[in-house]
Design an enzyme around this catalytic site. Structure first.
Site, PDB file in Angstrom:
ATOM      1  N   ARG A 184       0.825  -1.217   0.000  1.00  0.00           N
ATOM      2  CA  ARG A 184       0.000   0.000   0.000  1.00  0.00           C
ATOM      3  C   ARG A 184       0.855   1.260   0.000  1.00  0.00           C
ATOM      4  O   ARG A 184       0.392   2.327  -0.427  1.00  0.00           O
ATOM      5  CB  ARG A 184      -1.013  -0.040   1.155  1.00  0.00           C
TER       6      ARG A 184
ATOM      7  N   GLU B 292       3.142  -6.599  13.679  1.00  0.00           N
ATOM      8  CA  GLU B 292       2.100  -6.770  14.706  1.00  0.00           C
ATOM      9  C   GLU B 292       1.588  -8.217  14.674  1.00  0.00           C
ATOM     10  O   GLU B 292       1.213  -8.768  15.678  1.00  0.00           O
ATOM     11  CB  GLU B 292       0.954  -5.785  14.435  1.00  0.00           C
TER      12      GLU B 292
HETATM   13  P1  AMP Z   1       4.186  -2.522  11.880  1.00  0.00           P
HETATM   14  O1  AMP Z   1       5.484  -3.059  11.371  1.00  0.00           O
HETATM   15  O2  AMP Z   1       3.681  -3.298  13.067  1.00  0.00           O
HETATM   16  O3  AMP Z   1       4.206  -1.033  12.106  1.00  0.00           O
HETATM   17  O4  AMP Z   1       3.100  -2.834  10.774  1.00  0.00           O
HETATM   18  C1  AMP Z   1       2.973  -2.024   9.705  1.00  0.00           C
HETATM   19  C2  AMP Z   1       2.561  -2.791   8.483  1.00  0.00           C
HETATM   20  O5  AMP Z   1       1.590  -3.805   8.721  1.00  0.00           O
HETATM   21  C3  AMP Z   1       1.974  -1.822   7.533  1.00  0.00           C
HETATM   22  O6  AMP Z   1       2.536  -2.073   6.262  1.00  0.00           O
HETATM   23  C4  AMP Z   1       0.501  -2.092   7.539  1.00  0.00           C
HETATM   24  O7  AMP Z   1       0.046  -2.193   6.223  1.00  0.00           O
HETATM   25  C5  AMP Z   1       0.307  -3.397   8.245  1.00  0.00           C
HETATM   26  N1  AMP Z   1      -0.558  -3.343   9.431  1.00  0.00           N
HETATM   27  C6  AMP Z   1      -0.209  -3.684  10.693  1.00  0.00           C
HETATM   28  N2  AMP Z   1      -1.232  -3.576  11.539  1.00  0.00           N
HETATM   29  C7  AMP Z   1      -2.264  -3.130  10.826  1.00  0.00           C
HETATM   30  C8  AMP Z   1      -3.618  -2.782  11.160  1.00  0.00           C
HETATM   31  N3  AMP Z   1      -4.096  -2.908  12.406  1.00  0.00           N
HETATM   32  N4  AMP Z   1      -4.406  -2.315  10.164  1.00  0.00           N
HETATM   33  C9  AMP Z   1      -3.925  -2.191   8.906  1.00  0.00           C
HETATM   34  N5  AMP Z   1      -2.669  -2.500   8.526  1.00  0.00           N
HETATM   35  C10 AMP Z   1      -1.839  -2.969   9.478  1.00  0.00           C
END
Ligand code: AMP
Length: 171
Positions: free
Chosen positions: A56, A93
């Site tokens: 995205r 996450e």
């Molecule tokens: P992080 O590395 O945990 O900051 O996760 C970021 C990536 O995971 C991004 O590329 C988001 O597209 C996706 N992502 C993680 N958690 C979510 C969420 N709750 N809603 C949408 N996208 C998420």
């Protein structure tokens, strides 16, 4: 334009317990992408490259690069990019993954704006920062459509670098 009103909450996606913040309805809105791009373009000084994170981050980063008048460089999932790559393992996450960026694609010392749809735990953005630094370039800013404040992702990023998120969630 109220971006938050158009972002959709999808419970238990892609795993139970995760509230997915879905920007697709915002992209589908006739002024959605234009509004996102305009807000980021207003917020940041000129940079040399947008680095967009698969997938995205590509959708938002490419038109932002056009608007700013700079290059676009993708950071991708493993084994998608040809030739020599910089690679880094990181935690999400919901799981772990690996990101790659082509070696030699960024000019040394270039100023880079990192773009993604969501910052959750910050692992993806922090890993992307390390790829940019491995390449000898500098992270000049971060832009996220959505920030999940309660996961404190920004604490994983360099506090001296500006972070712009267009919408934030406290839970
Ligand atoms: P992080 O590395 O945990 O900051 O996760 C970021 C990536 O995971 C991004 O590329 C988001 O597209 C996706 N992502 C993680 N958690 C979510 C969420 N709750 N809603 C949408 N996208 C998420």
């Amino acid at each position: 334009m109220d971006l938050k009103a158009i972002i959709r909450d999808v419970p238990d996606f892609p795993k139970p317990g995760i509230m997915f913040r879905d920007i697709m309805p915002l992209l589908a809105h006739p002024q959605g992408l234009a509004t996102i791009v305009a807000r980021f373009a207003d917020a940041f000084d000129r940079v040399d490259y947008i680095v967009g994170i698969e997938s995205r981050g590509f959708i938002i980063g490419a038109p932002l690069a056009l608007q700013i008048g700079c290059g676009f460089v993708p950071v991708r999932k493993p084994n998608k990019l040809p030739g020599k790559v910089h690679a880094i393992d990181y935690s999400l996450e919901y799981g772990t993954d690996r990101l790659e960026m082509q070696a030699g694609i960024l000019a040394p010392e270039a100023q880079v704006l990192i773009i993604d749809d969501v910052i959750a735990t910050g692992g993806t953005a922090a890993a992307t920062s390390r790829l940019v630094e491995q390449a000898g370039a500098r992270v000049a800013g971060y832009g996220f459509v959505v920030e999940l404040d309660f996961l404190r992702g920004r604490e994983k990023l360099n506090p001296a670098v500006p972070i712009v998120s267009l919408v934030s969630y406290q839970k």
